[in-house]
Design a protein around this motif. Sequence first.
Motif, PDB file in Angstrom:
ATOM      1  N   ALA A 119     -15.331 -50.762 -43.231  1.00  0.00           N
ATOM      2  CA  ALA A 119     -16.103 -50.313 -44.405  1.00  0.00           C
ATOM      3  C   ALA A 119     -16.929 -51.459 -44.987  1.00  0.00           C
ATOM      4  O   ALA A 119     -18.087 -51.266 -45.372  1.00  0.00           O
ATOM      5  N   GLY A 120     -16.361 -52.650 -45.043  1.00  0.00           N
ATOM      6  CA  GLY A 120     -17.097 -53.808 -45.548  1.00  0.00           C
ATOM      7  C   GLY A 120     -18.294 -54.152 -44.690  1.00  0.00           C
ATOM      8  O   GLY A 120     -19.384 -54.440 -45.199  1.00  0.00           O
ATOM      9  N   LEU A 122     -19.896 -52.067 -42.649  1.00  0.00           N
ATOM     10  CA  LEU A 122     -20.889 -51.000 -42.793  1.00  0.00           C
ATOM     11  C   LEU A 122     -21.630 -51.105 -44.126  1.00  0.00           C
ATOM     12  O   LEU A 122     -22.840 -50.880 -44.188  1.00  0.00           O
ATOM     13  N   ASN A 123     -20.927 -51.475 -45.182  1.00  0.00           N
ATOM     14  CA  ASN A 123     -21.564 -51.641 -46.486  1.00  0.00           C
ATOM     15  C   ASN A 123     -22.557 -52.799 -46.458  1.00  0.00           C
ATOM     16  O   ASN A 123     -23.660 -52.691 -47.009  1.00  0.00           O
ATOM     17  N   GLN A 124     -22.189 -53.911 -45.823  1.00  0.00           N
ATOM     18  CA  GLN A 124     -23.108 -55.047 -45.711  1.00  0.00           C
ATOM     19  C   GLN A 124     -24.370 -54.649 -44.955  1.00  0.00           C
ATOM     20  O   GLN A 124     -25.475 -55.037 -45.325  1.00  0.00           O
ATOM     21  N   ARG A 126     -25.638 -51.580 -44.696  1.00  0.00           N
ATOM     22  CA  ARG A 126     -26.400 -50.656 -45.537  1.00  0.00           C
ATOM     23  C   ARG A 126     -27.188 -51.408 -46.610  1.00  0.00           C
ATOM     24  O   ARG A 126     -28.378 -51.170 -46.799  1.00  0.00           O
ATOM     25  N   VAL A 127     -26.536 -52.339 -47.288  1.00  0.00           N
ATOM     26  CA  VAL A 127     -27.196 -53.100 -48.348  1.00  0.00           C
ATOM     27  C   VAL A 127     -28.329 -53.949 -47.777  1.00  0.00           C
ATOM     28  O   VAL A 127     -29.434 -53.994 -48.333  1.00  0.00           O
ATOM     29  N   LYS A 130     -31.271 -51.835 -46.805  1.00  0.00           N
ATOM     30  CA  LYS A 130     -31.962 -51.353 -48.002  1.00  0.00           C
ATOM     31  C   LYS A 130     -32.872 -52.450 -48.554  1.00  0.00           C
ATOM     32  O   LYS A 130     -34.001 -52.192 -48.955  1.00  0.00           O
TER      33      LYS A 130
END
Length: 133
Positions: A119-120, A122-124, A126-127, A130
Amino acid sequence: MKLTKRETFWERLWASTIILYTFVATFVVWKALHRYGVNPYIFFVIDLITSWFYGLASARLVIAIIHKRWSETQKWGWLSALNFMLPQVYILVAANHVPRDVYLIIYSVIGVLIVFSVAGILNQIRVARKKKS
């Protein structure tokens, strides 16, 4: 792969944060598993060494994915997974006469850590994507 100054900063920050987690994990191992043969000092050394490499490898995995360097993602993915799992493997190998419930807790912790790790990452990604667009 040449990293920008910003990428190098975030890579080192991420690796350093993971190293801080090593102290917490070692305390938990010492309190919960030392009576079952798991040496917290050996765990600490293994986790300390692998944490740095896990942090670097997972950060570079994120960077490779963001920049669509697919040939590098496999290398960093494997290195990240290997360094993530080595301390947990030590626990499973070193533990003696552990009650079944303790094994279930260990497997659950490993599972939760894997979920948080993925999750970490994937979040990195995504951010960063963006910000890039």
